[in-house]
Design an enzyme around this catalytic site. Sequence first.
Site, mmCIF file in Angstrom:
data_model
loop_
_atom_site.group_PDB
_atom_site.id
_atom_site.type_symbol
_atom_site.label_atom_id
_atom_site.label_comp_id
_atom_site.label_asym_id
_atom_site.label_seq_id
_atom_site.Cartn_x
_atom_site.Cartn_y
_atom_site.Cartn_z
ATOM 1 N N HIS A 62 32.587 -20.578 90.894
ATOM 2 C CA HIS A 62 33.439 -19.525 91.624
ATOM 3 C C HIS A 62 32.964 -19.191 92.934
ATOM 4 O O HIS A 62 31.807 -18.735 93.068
ATOM 5 C CB HIS A 62 33.019 -18.237 90.936
ATOM 6 C CG HIS A 62 33.496 -18.187 89.081
ATOM 7 N ND1 HIS A 62 34.626 -17.605 88.898
ATOM 8 C CD2 HIS A 62 32.903 -18.674 88.203
ATOM 9 C CE1 HIS A 62 34.927 -17.647 87.370
ATOM 10 N NE2 HIS A 62 33.702 -18.390 87.186
ATOM 11 N N PHE A 63 33.574 -19.902 94.019
ATOM 12 C CA PHE A 63 33.189 -19.924 95.282
ATOM 13 C C PHE A 63 33.532 -18.606 95.823
ATOM 14 O O PHE A 63 34.593 -17.850 95.237
ATOM 15 C CB PHE A 63 33.630 -21.173 96.072
ATOM 16 C CG PHE A 63 32.793 -22.265 95.650
ATOM 17 C CD1 PHE A 63 31.491 -22.347 95.118
ATOM 18 C CD2 PHE A 63 33.204 -23.650 95.915
ATOM 19 C CE1 PHE A 63 30.908 -23.277 94.840
ATOM 20 C CE2 PHE A 63 32.525 -24.814 95.749
ATOM 21 C CZ PHE A 63 31.198 -24.680 94.956
ATOM 22 N N ARG A 64 33.298 -18.200 97.002
ATOM 23 C CA ARG A 64 33.732 -16.993 97.469
ATOM 24 C C ARG A 64 34.541 -16.800 98.825
ATOM 25 O O ARG A 64 34.623 -15.782 99.377
ATOM 26 C CB ARG A 64 32.612 -15.949 97.794
ATOM 27 C CG ARG A 64 31.450 -15.826 96.593
ATOM 28 C CD ARG A 64 32.143 -15.306 95.491
ATOM 29 N NE ARG A 64 31.516 -14.711 94.399
ATOM 30 C CZ ARG A 64 31.563 -14.497 93.116
ATOM 31 N NH1 ARG A 64 32.841 -15.096 92.697
ATOM 32 N NH2 ARG A 64 30.848 -14.175 92.345
ATOM 33 N N ASN A 94 39.229 -16.285 91.071
ATOM 34 C CA ASN A 94 38.900 -14.880 91.411
ATOM 35 C C ASN A 94 38.166 -14.731 92.753
ATOM 36 O O ASN A 94 36.993 -14.133 92.808
ATOM 37 C CB ASN A 94 37.951 -14.692 90.276
ATOM 38 C CG ASN A 94 36.690 -15.228 90.179
ATOM 39 O OD1 ASN A 94 36.845 -16.295 90.083
ATOM 40 N ND2 ASN A 94 35.597 -14.417 90.003
ATOM 41 N N HIS A 176 38.341 -18.227 79.684
ATOM 42 C CA HIS A 176 37.172 -17.317 79.589
ATOM 43 C C HIS A 176 37.446 -16.438 78.505
ATOM 44 O O HIS A 176 38.115 -15.641 78.648
ATOM 45 C CB HIS A 176 36.934 -16.516 80.945
ATOM 46 C CG HIS A 176 35.762 -15.711 80.788
ATOM 47 N ND1 HIS A 176 34.926 -15.377 81.737
ATOM 48 C CD2 HIS A 176 35.202 -14.612 79.786
ATOM 49 C CE1 HIS A 176 33.899 -14.579 81.418
ATOM 50 N NE2 HIS A 176 34.295 -14.207 80.219
ATOM 51 N N HIS A 230 32.409 -22.086 79.485
ATOM 52 C CA HIS A 230 31.173 -21.311 78.930
ATOM 53 C C HIS A 230 30.792 -20.947 77.697
ATOM 54 O O HIS A 230 30.710 -19.584 77.680
ATOM 55 C CB HIS A 230 30.535 -20.470 80.193
ATOM 56 C CG HIS A 230 31.468 -19.318 80.661
ATOM 57 N ND1 HIS A 230 32.659 -18.836 79.901
ATOM 58 C CD2 HIS A 230 31.987 -18.878 82.011
ATOM 59 C CE1 HIS A 230 33.360 -17.851 80.611
ATOM 60 N NE2 HIS A 230 32.964 -18.078 81.787
ATOM 61 N N ASP A 301 29.020 -22.610 86.242
ATOM 62 C CA ASP A 301 29.633 -21.400 86.408
ATOM 63 C C ASP A 301 28.901 -20.521 87.769
ATOM 64 O O ASP A 301 28.834 -19.410 87.553
ATOM 65 C CB ASP A 301 29.529 -20.481 85.103
ATOM 66 C CG ASP A 301 30.261 -19.200 85.144
ATOM 67 O OD1 ASP A 301 31.245 -19.241 85.957
ATOM 68 O OD2 ASP A 301 30.047 -18.204 84.312
ATOM 69 N N HIS A 305 26.328 -13.561 94.213
ATOM 70 C CA HIS A 305 26.325 -12.160 94.273
ATOM 71 C C HIS A 305 25.279 -11.672 95.127
ATOM 72 O O HIS A 305 24.211 -12.130 95.325
ATOM 73 C CB HIS A 305 26.416 -11.281 92.977
ATOM 74 C CG HIS A 305 27.357 -11.482 91.990
ATOM 75 N ND1 HIS A 305 28.448 -10.745 91.840
ATOM 76 C CD2 HIS A 305 27.639 -12.468 91.163
ATOM 77 C CE1 HIS A 305 29.403 -11.236 91.104
ATOM 78 N NE2 HIS A 305 28.958 -12.298 90.836
HETATM 79 O O1 DOR Z 1 29.139 -13.858 85.341
HETATM 80 C C1 DOR Z 1 30.240 -14.422 85.883
HETATM 81 N N1 DOR Z 1 30.699 -14.331 87.151
HETATM 82 N N2 DOR Z 1 31.392 -15.067 85.139
HETATM 83 C C2 DOR Z 1 32.428 -15.468 85.465
HETATM 84 O O2 DOR Z 1 33.240 -15.778 84.563
HETATM 85 C C3 DOR Z 1 32.772 -14.734 86.853
HETATM 86 C C4 DOR Z 1 31.751 -15.086 87.668
HETATM 87 C C5 DOR Z 1 31.946 -14.279 89.139
HETATM 88 O O3 DOR Z 1 32.835 -14.720 89.640
HETATM 89 O O4 DOR Z 1 30.972 -13.654 89.654
#
Ligand code: DOR
Length: 331
Positions: A62-64, A94, A176, A230, A301, A305
Amino acid sequence: MAIAIQNAVICTPEGELRQQQVRLEGDRIAEVAETVTVNPDDTVIEATGLTLLPGVIDPQVHFREPGLEHKEDLFTASCACAKGGVTSFLEMPNTRPPTIDQATLDDKLARAAAKCVVNYGFFIGATKDNLAVLNTVYPVCGIKIFMGSMHGSLLVDEEPILDRIFSEGKRLIAVHAEDQGRIRARREQFAGMTDVAVHSQIQDEIAALNATQLAIQLSRKYERRLHILHLSTGIEVDFLRQHKLPWVTVEVTPQHLLLTTEAYAKIGSLAQMNPPLRTEADNKKLWQGLLDGVIDFIATDHAPHTLEEKAQPIPKVPLGCRGWKLLCPSC
Ligand code: DOR
């Protein structure tokens, strides 16, 4: 230009670990043998004591970018991949905005083409409103469904809509698997509790099992290619040992193999993830599942953050090799 990698231990096609010499010509492996050609102008990498692996594929990151580039962008994320031996990644929808139609996919592809130093593929995210485009947007590596642990509009938790997605088209569906209805109910039950460890109780093993069972049921009904992301619990391993279908694949993350709920006491909310950490007994069953083939592979995964209040303006660092001369798209 040729590169000779000398004296590394490699894993042979027969599964043996053996010291060998490797010669690369351009983007091809030209020779793997006890001795290989080395010309005077070749680059020689001395790798005694090191193990040489093929490029790793990380099938869930999940890159940003776009939207949260102060945490990571496609350049820094793909450099981290290269540094860790990951030569291809499959990225989840996402981001902000989420990747849910052709325009948002095209935008991500254009950014990736300009910035990525490794190979990439992107998932299209399912919402309750974009069923019409899930099988037409192109190119994607599959359809991602958040059955639980939603990200804004990225949630499909109603069985009739899930049934429709599984029934239409042939693309791989990656789930998921957490039961959002159960998570909602348990959130109310545990309301007011501030201990971060309660996260693993709210999103418990039954929430995970319910969704995994439903995904398998729909995959069986439509013979639809399914990937379960996962896997985190022992009861899911037990269930899949009995009910996994030949066209279903399953992955596990290092964190679910190695950490337990005890991590909350040590690192607090840094241990908070979805699906949550479980018990040592779960770790053991996941390892067993990985060893005996119920689980097919490992994914990170990866999902960075930061505290939002610490968000910094995006640094204006020009794209360049930054030491990645062999990989940099601009060199
Ligand atoms: O803990 C998680 N964080 N699980 C996910 O499936 C998404 C990810 C996120 O993008 O922060």
